[in-house]
Design a protein around this motif. Structure first.
Motif, PDB file in Angstrom:
ATOM      1  N   LEU A 103       1.016  -0.783  -0.117  1.00  0.00           N
ATOM      2  CA  LEU A 103       0.270  -0.323   0.029  1.00  0.00           C
ATOM      3  C   LEU A 103       0.838   1.354  -0.171  1.00  0.00           C
ATOM      4  N   SER A 105       2.139   4.871   0.761  1.00  0.00           N
ATOM      5  CA  SER A 105       0.810   6.277   1.084  1.00  0.00           C
ATOM      6  C   SER A 105      -0.642   5.766   0.850  1.00  0.00           C
ATOM      7  N   GLU A 106      -0.929   4.835  -0.244  1.00  0.00           N
ATOM      8  CA  GLU A 106      -1.885   4.762  -0.944  1.00  0.00           C
ATOM      9  C   GLU A 106      -3.337   4.009   0.099  1.00  0.00           C
ATOM     10  N   SER A 107      -3.837   4.715   0.730  1.00  0.00           N
ATOM     11  CA  SER A 107      -4.893   3.760   1.234  1.00  0.00           C
ATOM     12  C   SER A 107      -6.125   2.755   0.667  1.00  0.00           C
ATOM     13  N   MET A 109      -6.119  -0.576  -2.301  1.00  0.00           N
ATOM     14  CA  MET A 109      -5.485  -0.881  -3.573  1.00  0.00           C
ATOM     15  C   MET A 109      -6.460  -1.358  -4.320  1.00  0.00           C
ATOM     16  N   TRP A 141      -9.166  -1.567   3.452  1.00  0.00           N
ATOM     17  CA  TRP A 141      -8.094  -0.777   2.237  1.00  0.00           C
ATOM     18  C   TRP A 141      -8.037  -1.556   0.659  1.00  0.00           C
ATOM     19  N   LYS A 180      -0.101   1.533  -9.947  1.00  0.00           N
ATOM     20  CA  LYS A 180      -0.169   1.671  -8.373  1.00  0.00           C
ATOM     21  C   LYS A 180      -0.851   0.542  -7.190  1.00  0.00           C
ATOM     22  N   CYS A 209       4.093  -2.978  -6.156  1.00  0.00           N
ATOM     23  CA  CYS A 209       2.732  -3.057  -5.845  1.00  0.00           C
ATOM     24  C   CYS A 209       2.344  -3.885  -6.536  1.00  0.00           C
TER      25      CYS A 209
END
Length: 283
Positions: A103, A105-107, A109, A141, A180, A209
């Protein structure tokens, strides 16, 4: 360091489940043959191969029956020891750290589901889709779900959309690039499809990723070490090359009710440190 599966539950492994790929159209004969395409050009062409269900008929009776079946399957699965055990596994510190690393820095997937099969015809696809949807509902998430299989009917497509999934309009043949964080949910797909996914993402940044839920890579390696002339040798080049930087965690099927749909399935996380780790030592 080659990774090893933490839990393997199946004694008899099915290494090549059915996966029907839409064949590419034959090119028009030309007086002067076209130049040979590069691998990148072929991949780009495959990624944009348009697809639609072969049957365009809307059948509300079939649709209603399938939706009822899916609701029953999800309700049963949600309270099963298999699902609760899987959730417990996801929440262990070891796996939580793996998911958080992907993940970054992403909140969230998103989840891509390849090779789900015919939902109207078989139990396993219904169970597998139920698991994908329940994971989204129970794991904060996990984002949107995209689904593709060239065998999907118009009825199945409409039910998938009613359940909150998107159905892809192109046959990517497993070659989605993970620009991402992304989860690929691919239980019991063909080895070729896993290999296509790895090949399309054969860069350090992209592999980091990816979370892959699918057939155990360790089992492929064991199978090929015993049966060197196996028919899947050519379909496992990247699978075997990825073993040295793959962390694999096998799941527990717990009961016979879920063995057929999920046996020999594992979570896979890829963490090559340098591009040199992606070089093939032999051809």
């Amino acid at each position: 360091m080659a990774a090893s599966a933490k839990t393997l539950t199946a004694e008899n492994h099915t290494l090549n489940e059915e996966w029907t790929v839409v064949s590419s159209r034959r090119g028009i004969k030309r007086r002067n043959p076209p130049r040979t395409q590069t691998l990148a050009q072929k991949q780009q062409q495959q990624q944009h191969h348009p697809w639609a269900p072969t049957d365009s008929e809307i059948n509300f009776v079939r649709e209603s029956k399938l939706m009822q079946k899916m609701q029953i399957y999800m309700k049963k699965l949600e309270t099963s020891r298999f699902f609760l055990t899987l959730l417990d596994q996801i929440r262990t510190p070891e796996l939580t750290n793996c998911f958080l690393k992907v993940l970054s820095s992403e909140s969230k997937m998103n989840m891509v589901v390849y090779g789900i099969g015919s939902l109207e015809t078989y139990d396993s696809p219904r169970l597998q889709l139920s698991l994908a949807i329940l994971l989204k509902r129970n794991v904060s998430w996990i984002g949107d779900i995209e689904v593709f299989d060239p065998v999907l009917s118009a009825t199945e497509t409409r039910v998938l959309e009613a359940l909150g999934c998107s159905v892809l309009s192109v046959n990517e043949q497993g070659r989605r690039r993970a620009q991402k964080p992304m989860m690929f949910f691919m239980p019991h797909c063909e080895a070729e499809l896993y290999d296509n996914l790895l090949q399309a993402n054969w860069e350090v940044r992209l592999l980091n990723c990816i979370v892959l839920f699918g057939n155990s890579f360790e089992t492929y390696e064991q199978h090929l070490s015993e049966f060197k002339n196996s028919s899947i040798v050519d379909s496992t080049t990247h699978i075997l090359a990825a073993r040295k930087f793959t962390d694999e965690f096998g799941i527990k099927t717990v009961s016979d009710d879920y063995f057929g749909a999920f046996h020999d399935s594992s979570w896979h996380f890829f963490s090559p440190a340098l591009e040199t780790a992606l070089q093939f030592t032999s051809c």
